[in-house]
Design a protein around this motif. Structure first.
Motif, mmCIF file in Angstrom:
data_model
loop_
_atom_site.group_PDB
_atom_site.id
_atom_site.type_symbol
_atom_site.label_atom_id
_atom_site.label_comp_id
_atom_site.label_asym_id
_atom_site.label_seq_id
_atom_site.Cartn_x
_atom_site.Cartn_y
_atom_site.Cartn_z
ATOM 1 N N ALA A 133 47.389 45.446 43.137
ATOM 2 C CA ALA A 133 47.667 44.882 41.799
ATOM 3 C C ALA A 133 48.850 45.600 41.154
ATOM 4 O O ALA A 133 49.735 44.961 40.563
ATOM 5 C CB ALA A 133 46.416 45.002 40.926
ATOM 6 N N GLU A 141 43.296 47.633 43.683
ATOM 7 C CA GLU A 141 44.044 48.092 42.496
ATOM 8 C C GLU A 141 45.475 48.494 42.884
ATOM 9 O O GLU A 141 46.427 48.179 42.169
ATOM 10 C CB GLU A 141 43.324 49.268 41.837
ATOM 11 N N LEU A 195 48.118 43.905 33.125
ATOM 12 C CA LEU A 195 47.317 44.283 34.297
ATOM 13 C C LEU A 195 45.919 44.609 33.771
ATOM 14 O O LEU A 195 45.739 45.606 33.075
ATOM 15 C CB LEU A 195 47.978 45.504 34.933
ATOM 16 N N ILE A 254 47.613 39.718 35.474
ATOM 17 C CA ILE A 254 47.018 40.125 36.750
ATOM 18 C C ILE A 254 45.609 40.626 36.451
ATOM 19 O O ILE A 254 45.441 41.618 35.736
ATOM 20 C CB ILE A 254 47.842 41.244 37.422
ATOM 21 N N GLY A 264 42.917 39.394 41.863
ATOM 22 C CA GLY A 264 42.670 40.248 43.010
ATOM 23 C C GLY A 264 41.216 40.669 43.105
ATOM 24 O O GLY A 264 40.598 41.059 42.109
ATOM 25 N N TYR A 292 42.013 41.865 38.092
ATOM 26 C CA TYR A 292 41.523 42.336 39.388
ATOM 27 C C TYR A 292 40.215 43.100 39.237
ATOM 28 O O TYR A 292 39.862 43.576 38.159
ATOM 29 C CB TYR A 292 42.576 43.225 40.073
#
Ligand SMILES: Cc1cc2nc3c(=O)[nH]c(=O)nc-3n(C[C@H](O)[C@H](O)[C@H](O)COP(=O)(O)O)c2cc1C
Length: 143
Positions: free
Chosen positions: A19, A16, A35, A6, A55, A8
Motif C-alpha cells: 500500500a 501494508e 492511505l 487506498i 488491499g 487496506y
C-alpha cells in the motif's frame, strides 16, 4: 488534483508495504493520497475518490479478512461504483491467488473499472515487488 484513496488491511505488514509503495507511485504524479486502514475507512472515502486501491492478503481459506475487509467490501455492494477506476492488491503465502481472482470477479460484477489484474505478491514484497507496486500506483494516478 486527483484524489486517490487506498484502503487496506494487513496483519503482519506485507500488504501494508504494498500500500505504501502504491501511494509513493501515485504521489509522484501529483495525486492527493489518503492511505487508510480499513478499520478507519468509511464508504464515503471510497465514493468520493477519483480512483481507489483496495488491499487485503489472502486469509481464511482463500478469502478476504473476515472481521473488517469483508464487511467493508460487502457494504459497498449497495453503492454505485460503476466506472470507478480501481486496483486490487494483496500478499499471500501458499495459495494460487484464488482469493484475488474471486475478489476481481466480485468488483467487476459491480461495474468498477479494474485498470489491471489484481497485484499479488508472495509474503513480503522484495525490491522488484515494491517497484511493481509503485508502477501500479503511478498507473492509477494517470488513469
Ligand atoms: C489465518 C491466516 C489464513 C491465511 N490463509 C491463506 C490462504 O488461504 N492462502 C494463502 O495463500 N495465504 C494465506 N495466509 C497467508 C497470508 O496471506 C500471508 O502471510 C500474507 O503475507 C499476510 O499479509 P499481511 O502481512 O499483509 O497480513 C493466511 C495467513 C493467516 C494468518
Amino acid at each position: 488534483m486527483k484524489n486517490i484513496v487506498i484502503v487496506y488491511w494487513s496483519a503482519t505488514g506485507n500488504t501494508e508495504s504494498m500500500a505504501i509503495a502504491i501511494a509513493e507511485g501515485a504521489k509522484k504524479e501529483g495525486a492527493s493520497i489518503s492511505l487508510i486502514e480499513v478499520g478507519n475507512a468509511s464508504k464515503e472515502d471510497v465514493l468520493r475518490a477519483d480512483a481507489v486501491a483496495f488491499g487485503c492478503p489472502s486469509m481464511g481459506s482463500e478469502e478476504l479478512e473476515e472481521e473488517e475487509m469483508e464487511p467493508f467490501i460487502e457494504s459497498l455492494e449497495m453503492e454505485n461504483l460503476k466506472g470507478k477506476p480501481m486496483i486490487l492488491f494483496g500478499s499471500y503465502d501458499w495459495g494460487d491467488g484464488q482469493w484475488m481472482r474471486e475478489w476481481m470477479d466480485r468488483m467487476t460484477k459491480q461495474g468498477v473499472l479494474l485498470i489491471e489484474d489484481g497485484l499479488t505478491i508472495q509474503n513480503a514484497p522484495d525490491e522488484e515487488g515494491i517497484k511493481r507496486c509503485r508502477e501500479l500506483g503511478t498507473k492509477l494516478a494517470l488513469i
